[in-house]
Scaffold this active site. Structure first.
Site, PDB file in Angstrom:
ATOM      1  N   SER A 184     -10.150  -0.941   6.580  1.00 42.93           N
ATOM      2  CA  SER A 184      -9.376  -0.650   5.374  1.00 42.93           C
ATOM      3  C   SER A 184      -8.614  -1.829   4.800  1.00 42.93           C
ATOM      4  O   SER A 184      -8.099  -1.751   3.688  1.00 42.93           O
ATOM      5  CB  SER A 184      -8.400   0.501   5.646  1.00 42.93           C
ATOM      6  OG  SER A 184      -9.098   1.697   5.862  1.00 42.93           O
ATOM      7  N   LYS A 228       0.845  -1.197   0.000  1.00 39.99           N
ATOM      8  CA  LYS A 228       0.000   0.000   0.000  1.00 39.99           C
ATOM      9  C   LYS A 228       0.881   1.248   0.000  1.00 39.99           C
ATOM     10  O   LYS A 228       1.828   1.338   0.794  1.00 39.99           O
ATOM     11  CB  LYS A 228      -0.895  -0.032   1.240  1.00 39.99           C
ATOM     12  CG  LYS A 228      -1.859   1.111   1.403  1.00 39.99           C
ATOM     13  CD  LYS A 228      -2.680   0.903   2.674  1.00 39.99           C
ATOM     14  CE  LYS A 228      -3.704   1.993   2.900  1.00 39.99           C
ATOM     15  NZ  LYS A 228      -4.501   1.757   4.130  1.00 39.99           N
ATOM     16  N   SER A 249      -9.169   1.818   2.841  1.00 44.56           N
ATOM     17  CA  SER A 249      -8.248   2.579   2.024  1.00 44.56           C
ATOM     18  C   SER A 249      -7.183   1.710   1.326  1.00 44.56           C
ATOM     19  O   SER A 249      -6.458   2.202   0.464  1.00 44.56           O
ATOM     20  CB  SER A 249      -7.536   3.628   2.896  1.00 44.56           C
ATOM     21  OG  SER A 249      -6.867   3.008   3.985  1.00 44.56           O
TER      22      SER A 249
END
Length: 453
Positions: A185, A86, A161
């Site tokens: 997330s 990420k 996210s």
């Protein structure tokens, strides 16, 4: 063997050690897969292909000249395994913007702790993946990299996210993903994209090296964890990520599925802030219950935990409680002002959250697992979350409760979109949810290769 199309099981090292393929062949296959599908899904926002290929050559050299396989496996448990990270995490030489325009020139000069541990274990990062701006929303879109698309339907969201990780894993462009989770997330992207995601027990895996990082009380709600296509990989990656923290868990304990006390809750009780649970999701959960009862001979206890109806309010109140100072970190936004309007009501909600934590720990005990929807709807279309902004409450509540949760895919629904379920256990009982995830993967098929990419 079509590695890039998703037929490569982790651990990859078994293929290398048996001389079936070379590491360079595997990494090249994943690089080609990313080049093939990333123009459609926009998941990898910056690659490091040349560096990855060089690292793969070093792995092949090590295997040809180095000590025995057992020694290598102990020292490098993820030797040669392609991973993605990420973009909110620091990966040396890669951008670290979290989708924020004024950070578009920021480049990581070191590795986040979990990234460093994965690299030391032999993993090979292929690049970094998209996230929502400042990790504050559950659609992964920002002004730096644009929008990431769901590989099962490009008109659908990937979640957030850690949405880029969910998308890149589902599209068979990576074996392991590094995600973080303060309101779902990891689990929402894993659910929307039909892969496995694990939010560990609070405090087991370090959160250092991500932007923005949590401060104050939020630091006890933020969790870093693994995302994978295959359930068996979660435990191995969790061990590496946790490092010395793994001693807090019970991953070496053998799990007898027949002795687990299963509980099931179909929905939150009817919160006015979130959508009703889709019928297909309820039906999938019902099939899980029926399978557990028929195959294991257990009795799944249906429960109705009244306080879960206030999940959104509890999460919001605890996220903005008075000992949380400084910058808002990785929340999904739109919440803090609402609960601060009524300070006495906020105090009651914080108290309710602590009471719910005690109730949940008592219910689950040392051998309990709760089945609970991962989200009230299947992956919505782009921009739809603005009309249902608080649906993340189905995942967020477990962050403030500090409980370990594994999102487990349950095949595809009538529209060809992933279904799934959350598996929840008491604190430090991650081994229970991981074991049940492996069991359900065998029963329901786990990850399904998307047909359109």
């Amino acid at each position: 063997m079509r590695f890039g199309a998703g037929y490569l099981l982790c651990p990859t090292r078994s293929l290398f050690s048996e001389s079936k393929v070379t590491c360079i062949e595997v990494v090249e296959a994943y690089v080609e897969r990313i080049k093939e599908v990333n123009p459609l899904i926009n998941a990898v926002v910056k690659d490091r292909f040349e560096e990855a290929l060089q690292e793969a050559r070093q792995v092949d050299k090590l295997l040809s000249e180095g000590p025995g396989d057992d020694c290598l496996e102990e020292k490098f448990p993820l030797l040669g395994v392609p991973i993605t990270v990420k973009e909110a995490f620091s990966l040396y030489g890669m951008p670290n913007t979290s989708g924020l325009v004024n950070r578009r020139n920021v480049t990581a000069t070191s590795d986040a702790t979990v990234v460093s541990r994965l690299k030391q274990a032999g993993a090979i990062p292929l690049g970094v993946t998209n996230c929502s701006e400042l990790c504050m929303w559950y659609e992964s879109s920002n002004r730096v990299y644009g929008r990431t698309n769901n590989p099962y339907d490009l008109q659908r969201i990937v979640g957030g996210s850690s949405g880029g990780e969910g998308s890149v894993l589902a599209a068979a462009c990576s074996v392991i993903g590094v995600g973080s989770d303060i309101g779902g997330s990891i689990r929402m992207p894993a659910f929307f994209n039909g892969v496995f995601g694990h939010k560990p027990t609070t405090g087991v895996v370090p959160n250092d090296g991500q932007f923005p990082n949590a401060v104050g009380v939020r630091s006890s709600f933020l969790c870093t964890g693994p995302m994978c296509r295959y359930a068996e990989d979660l435990e191995l990656v969790l061990r590496v990520m946790a490092g010395p923290g793994v001693s807090k868990l019970k991953l070496n304990e053998k799990v007898s599925l027949e002795k687990i006390k299963f509980h099931c809750m179909d929905h939150d009780g009817g919160s006015i802030f979130v959508s009703p649970v889709d019928k297909e999701i309820l039906q999938a959960q019902k099939k899980v219950v029926e399978h557990l009862e028929s195959d294991l001979g257990v009795q799944v206890q249906r429960v109705a935990i009244h306080k879960m109806k206030y999940s959104f309010q509890i999460w919001s109140a605890m996220m903005s409680s008075k000992d949380s100072e400084g910058q808002v970190c990785q929340t999904l936004g739109l919440t803090e002002k609402l609960v601060n309007l009524n300070l006495s009501g906020k105090a009651k909600l914080v108290s309710m959250g602590k009471s719910l934590q005690e109730e949940m720990e008592a219910l689950l005990g040392p051998d309990g697992v709760l089945l609970y929807p991962s989200h009230p709807t299947i992956a919505p279309k782009h921009h739809s979350p603005i009309c249902m902004p608080f649906n993340f409450a189905y995942t967020a509540i477990f962050n403030v409760l500090g409980l370990p949760v594994t999102q487990c895919p349950l095949g595809l629904g009538s529209e060809g979109l992933p279904l799934g379920i959350q598996l929840v256990a008491a604190a430090y009982n991650d081994h229970l949810t991981l074991a049940v995830a492996q069991y359900l993967e065998k029963a329901f098929g786990g990850w399904v290769l998307p047909g359109k990419v």
